[in-house]
Write a protein that holds these residues in place. Sequence first.
Motif, PDB file in Angstrom:
ATOM      1  N   LEU A  16       0.961  -1.287  -0.010  1.00  0.00           N
ATOM      2  CA  LEU A  16       0.139  -0.133   0.202  1.00  0.00           C
ATOM      3  C   LEU A  16       0.917   1.265   0.105  1.00  0.00           C
ATOM      4  O   LEU A  16       0.660   2.315  -0.666  1.00  0.00           O
ATOM      5  CB  LEU A  16      -0.935  -0.046   1.076  1.00  0.00           C
ATOM      6  CG  LEU A  16      -2.209  -1.177   1.291  1.00  0.00           C
ATOM      7  CD1 LEU A  16      -2.896  -0.969   2.701  1.00  0.00           C
ATOM      8  CD2 LEU A  16      -3.152  -0.780   0.015  1.00  0.00           C
ATOM      9  N   PHE A  17       1.854   1.288   0.744  1.00  0.00           N
ATOM     10  CA  PHE A  17       2.981   2.482   0.796  1.00  0.00           C
ATOM     11  C   PHE A  17       3.291   2.558  -0.699  1.00  0.00           C
ATOM     12  O   PHE A  17       3.550   3.796  -1.387  1.00  0.00           O
ATOM     13  CB  PHE A  17       3.816   2.162   1.756  1.00  0.00           C
ATOM     14  CG  PHE A  17       4.901   3.244   1.863  1.00  0.00           C
ATOM     15  CD1 PHE A  17       4.819   4.442   2.613  1.00  0.00           C
ATOM     16  CD2 PHE A  17       6.089   3.232   0.927  1.00  0.00           C
ATOM     17  CE1 PHE A  17       5.729   5.606   2.603  1.00  0.00           C
ATOM     18  CE2 PHE A  17       6.933   4.481   0.938  1.00  0.00           C
ATOM     19  CZ  PHE A  17       6.732   5.403   1.814  1.00  0.00           C
TER      20      PHE A  17
ATOM     21  N   LEU B 235       1.112   5.495   8.529  1.00  0.00           N
ATOM     22  CA  LEU B 235       1.601   6.287   7.451  1.00  0.00           C
ATOM     23  C   LEU B 235       0.610   6.426   6.113  1.00  0.00           C
ATOM     24  O   LEU B 235       0.464   7.384   5.789  1.00  0.00           O
ATOM     25  CB  LEU B 235       3.201   6.179   6.957  1.00  0.00           C
ATOM     26  CG  LEU B 235       4.132   6.592   8.030  1.00  0.00           C
ATOM     27  CD1 LEU B 235       5.363   6.038   7.317  1.00  0.00           C
ATOM     28  CD2 LEU B 235       4.264   7.898   8.229  1.00  0.00           C
ATOM     29  N   ASN B 236       0.397   5.165   5.751  1.00  0.00           N
ATOM     30  CA  ASN B 236      -0.538   5.289   4.613  1.00  0.00           C
ATOM     31  C   ASN B 236      -1.905   5.728   4.775  1.00  0.00           C
ATOM     32  O   ASN B 236      -2.487   6.402   4.002  1.00  0.00           O
ATOM     33  CB  ASN B 236      -0.870   3.799   4.371  1.00  0.00           C
ATOM     34  CG  ASN B 236       0.614   2.874   3.812  1.00  0.00           C
ATOM     35  OD1 ASN B 236       1.257   3.662   3.377  1.00  0.00           O
ATOM     36  ND2 ASN B 236       0.480   1.714   3.985  1.00  0.00           N
TER      37      ASN B 236
ATOM     38  N   PHE C 115      -1.123   3.339  14.872  1.00  0.00           N
ATOM     39  CA  PHE C 115      -0.035   3.868  15.466  1.00  0.00           C
ATOM     40  C   PHE C 115       0.065   3.447  16.944  1.00  0.00           C
ATOM     41  O   PHE C 115       1.033   2.783  17.536  1.00  0.00           O
ATOM     42  CB  PHE C 115       0.147   5.337  15.281  1.00  0.00           C
ATOM     43  CG  PHE C 115       1.343   5.861  16.534  1.00  0.00           C
ATOM     44  CD1 PHE C 115       2.630   5.649  16.048  1.00  0.00           C
ATOM     45  CD2 PHE C 115       1.242   6.819  17.390  1.00  0.00           C
ATOM     46  CE1 PHE C 115       3.830   5.919  16.895  1.00  0.00           C
ATOM     47  CE2 PHE C 115       2.279   7.065  18.272  1.00  0.00           C
ATOM     48  CZ  PHE C 115       3.515   6.786  17.813  1.00  0.00           C
ATOM     49  N   VAL C 116      -1.158   3.404  17.678  1.00  0.00           N
ATOM     50  CA  VAL C 116      -1.384   2.933  19.033  1.00  0.00           C
ATOM     51  C   VAL C 116      -1.160   1.547  18.941  1.00  0.00           C
ATOM     52  O   VAL C 116      -0.394   0.878  20.079  1.00  0.00           O
ATOM     53  CB  VAL C 116      -2.721   3.190  19.526  1.00  0.00           C
ATOM     54  CG1 VAL C 116      -3.032   2.725  20.550  1.00  0.00           C
ATOM     55  CG2 VAL C 116      -2.860   4.810  19.654  1.00  0.00           C
ATOM     56  N   LEU C 117      -1.497   0.689  18.010  1.00  0.00           N
ATOM     57  CA  LEU C 117      -1.199  -0.603  17.900  1.00  0.00           C
ATOM     58  C   LEU C 117       0.298  -1.061  17.733  1.00  0.00           C
ATOM     59  O   LEU C 117       0.580  -1.890  18.280  1.00  0.00           O
ATOM     60  CB  LEU C 117      -1.908  -1.295  16.780  1.00  0.00           C
ATOM     61  CG  LEU C 117      -3.582  -1.436  16.601  1.00  0.00           C
ATOM     62  CD1 LEU C 117      -4.115  -2.012  15.381  1.00  0.00           C
ATOM     63  CD2 LEU C 117      -4.183  -2.050  17.903  1.00  0.00           C
TER      64      LEU C 117
ATOM     65  N   PRO D 190       4.707  16.113   3.374  1.00  0.00           N
ATOM     66  CA  PRO D 190       6.113  15.790   3.144  1.00  0.00           C
ATOM     67  C   PRO D 190       7.089  15.909   4.358  1.00  0.00           C
ATOM     68  O   PRO D 190       8.202  15.441   4.161  1.00  0.00           O
ATOM     69  CB  PRO D 190       6.460  16.712   2.150  1.00  0.00           C
ATOM     70  CG  PRO D 190       5.076  17.183   1.626  1.00  0.00           C
ATOM     71  CD  PRO D 190       4.011  17.182   2.666  1.00  0.00           C
ATOM     72  N   LEU D 191       6.757  16.713   4.995  1.00  0.00           N
ATOM     73  CA  LEU D 191       7.428  16.828   6.364  1.00  0.00           C
ATOM     74  C   LEU D 191       7.608  15.294   7.361  1.00  0.00           C
ATOM     75  O   LEU D 191       8.697  15.315   8.042  1.00  0.00           O
ATOM     76  CB  LEU D 191       7.350  17.988   7.479  1.00  0.00           C
ATOM     77  CG  LEU D 191       7.407  19.279   6.915  1.00  0.00           C
ATOM     78  CD1 LEU D 191       6.788  20.368   7.924  1.00  0.00           C
ATOM     79  CD2 LEU D 191       8.921  19.484   7.137  1.00  0.00           C
ATOM     80  N   LEU D 192       6.728  14.585   7.334  1.00  0.00           N
ATOM     81  CA  LEU D 192       6.387  13.655   8.191  1.00  0.00           C
ATOM     82  C   LEU D 192       7.648  12.639   8.340  1.00  0.00           C
ATOM     83  O   LEU D 192       8.024  12.011   9.012  1.00  0.00           O
ATOM     84  CB  LEU D 192       5.134  13.142   8.052  1.00  0.00           C
ATOM     85  CG  LEU D 192       4.677  11.794   9.018  1.00  0.00           C
ATOM     86  CD1 LEU D 192       4.942  12.289  10.470  1.00  0.00           C
ATOM     87  CD2 LEU D 192       3.372  11.246   8.682  1.00  0.00           C
ATOM     88  N   PRO D 193       8.083  12.040   6.825  1.00  0.00           N
ATOM     89  CA  PRO D 193       9.109  11.007   6.780  1.00  0.00           C
ATOM     90  C   PRO D 193      10.458  11.520   7.451  1.00  0.00           C
ATOM     91  O   PRO D 193      11.184  10.767   8.153  1.00  0.00           O
ATOM     92  CB  PRO D 193       9.174  10.799   5.523  1.00  0.00           C
ATOM     93  CG  PRO D 193       7.937  10.960   4.878  1.00  0.00           C
ATOM     94  CD  PRO D 193       7.457  12.418   5.839  1.00  0.00           C
TER      95      PRO D 193
END
Length: 618
Positions: A138-139, A187-188, A202-204, A364-367
């Motif tokens: 998926l990514f 992220l997806n 994310f919690v998982l 775009p900042l996240l990675p």
Amino acid sequence: MGRRWIRWSHKRGMRSSLIGLVTFACVFLKLGLGLGPYSGENTPPMYGDYEAQRHWMEITVNLPFNEWYTYDPQYWGLDYPPLTAYVSWICGIVAHSINPSWVALDSSRGIETAGSKLFMRGSVIAFDTLVYVPALLLFSRMWFVTRSKRTQDLAFLHLMLHPALLLVDFGHFQYNSVMLGLMVMALNCFAIGYDLAGAFFFVLSLGFKQMALYYAPAVGSFLLAKCVLLGPKEGGRLFVRLGLITIATFTVLFIPWIPPFSSSTRAILVPISRIFPFARGLFEDKVANFWCASNIVMKWRKLAAQAILVKAAAVLTLLGFLPSVAVIGKVAWELKTLIPSEAEEGSKLDDKQPSNFSNTPILPLLPYALLNSSMSFFLFSFQVHEKTILLPLMPLILLFAGATPDSEVFQWGALGSNVAVFSMWPLLKKEGLALQYFALTLLWNRLIGYNPLKIMSTFYSMKSFVHVLSAGAYMAIIFLHLLEPIIIPPARYPDLFPVLNVLVSTPVFVCLWLWSIKCCIQVSWAVTGPSGAGAESIDRPRFSSIVSDTNERPSSFRAPISRGVVADRVRTISLGPAHGKRARRSSTHSVPGSTSALPSSVSIFRGNTTVNDRMPDS
């Protein structure tokens, strides 16, 4: 090699079956790795990580919930969050149904029968295939939606065959791919605006391994910035929903230790104290981080009490990830100040999408923020293991997957990957995985078309800082590998080669951490202009024009959207959608100077420019 194979497959009409072939080949590779030794094989009384994972299946399937974290903690007591325990429970049930002796309480300790080994190896492959592989697929489709199908398939191939995770999970034996797969799924979800689902995944990930906290500053600042961008009404509603989904997910995970399911209100403290073992000391083995590298001179555990070291580690970690958090907050505040009311207006234009889909200028900042945050934890935090390099490696390889060989991101990704695998060499050598280490490292470098020997031969060309750093690092790595079989360490320095490994690896990781900060700043300039000046001097489009631009594609495969510094509609595609010649041809469409400060993984296009970026035929 990978690029040529993808091209060959596409030209022969194998596009539809390519993903299945890659997955099938990787399963066989993982089974081949499983034929080798594993952590603690034939080494009583504790055996190793393999026995720890098997023992957790044993206690979860035979004991009630309230005894999982208290039963014989001296023998591989459970010290991971509840989701790991539930996975062990499911595996234990299956193992018990096949052969009860594999998970018999106490009597199964140290069992190493062929059937038990096959089941344990198979369980890692099964969960990897169920969680990690779909997340990577998926990514490659969502984050590279504007790229050619060949580039998407090549990115998937690079991610699937990365040696670090293969060596740790399928050689050494662990289940890190589950934690990382859940993070990639988050992220997806963020990429298509499903922030509540992203928070859930994310919690998982946190619920499976507490090391996912390495990503928490980046994820938390990203979601908080989204709330700021949406304005008081929509942003407040999103903030409340994120809080509720987070609390609800954690509650479900810890519910056996919460009243009325637990008889004591303090029962919840038992798993928490096991999950965060501050009593274990600053570090155990030689790890390529700040504390181990500087301990050669400073001898921290003799200079300061443990409580002081815990606080010092916390302060340094905070200072380490603060730049990326500050950059995300600054960008969100500037965009909200410049466009005070359009976020709410644009968020209502497409009822088929979540209300926060249109406001993704900070995506775009996240990675890069994830890389900065996780590398800060690895370098400066308390009680780090050598295997936790997998966490900063994940965002780096995601960035690398879409980069072309002439880009800066590709060079940093290849260097970081090779040095990360090398940093685990003492562990892998001890486990008897030397052959697997060399074979997978050579295979992956051949697959991506990267030749460290060529980098070394051009050391004096001084092409760039990363080029010089790479050449120096590879010279040191090869020298140590050649020297280790010849030189016997003196009795006074039995850990001579692990210490030299740390001294080679740590400077590279520090440079990667600094590079992530630089990239965060550069991407922020792409969004708002340096210090926001570029944003004020340009006639910015309304959110409605950006949202309407996304209607060109099916909703499930829309590209990440960002505010840019161009006059008409802009699309900023993260993770390297356009590089090299094609990016330079499009430079006439961008604001002069707007791309010069960008890392090569971010490009800005104007109007209806189509980004295809097909792989070259040569």
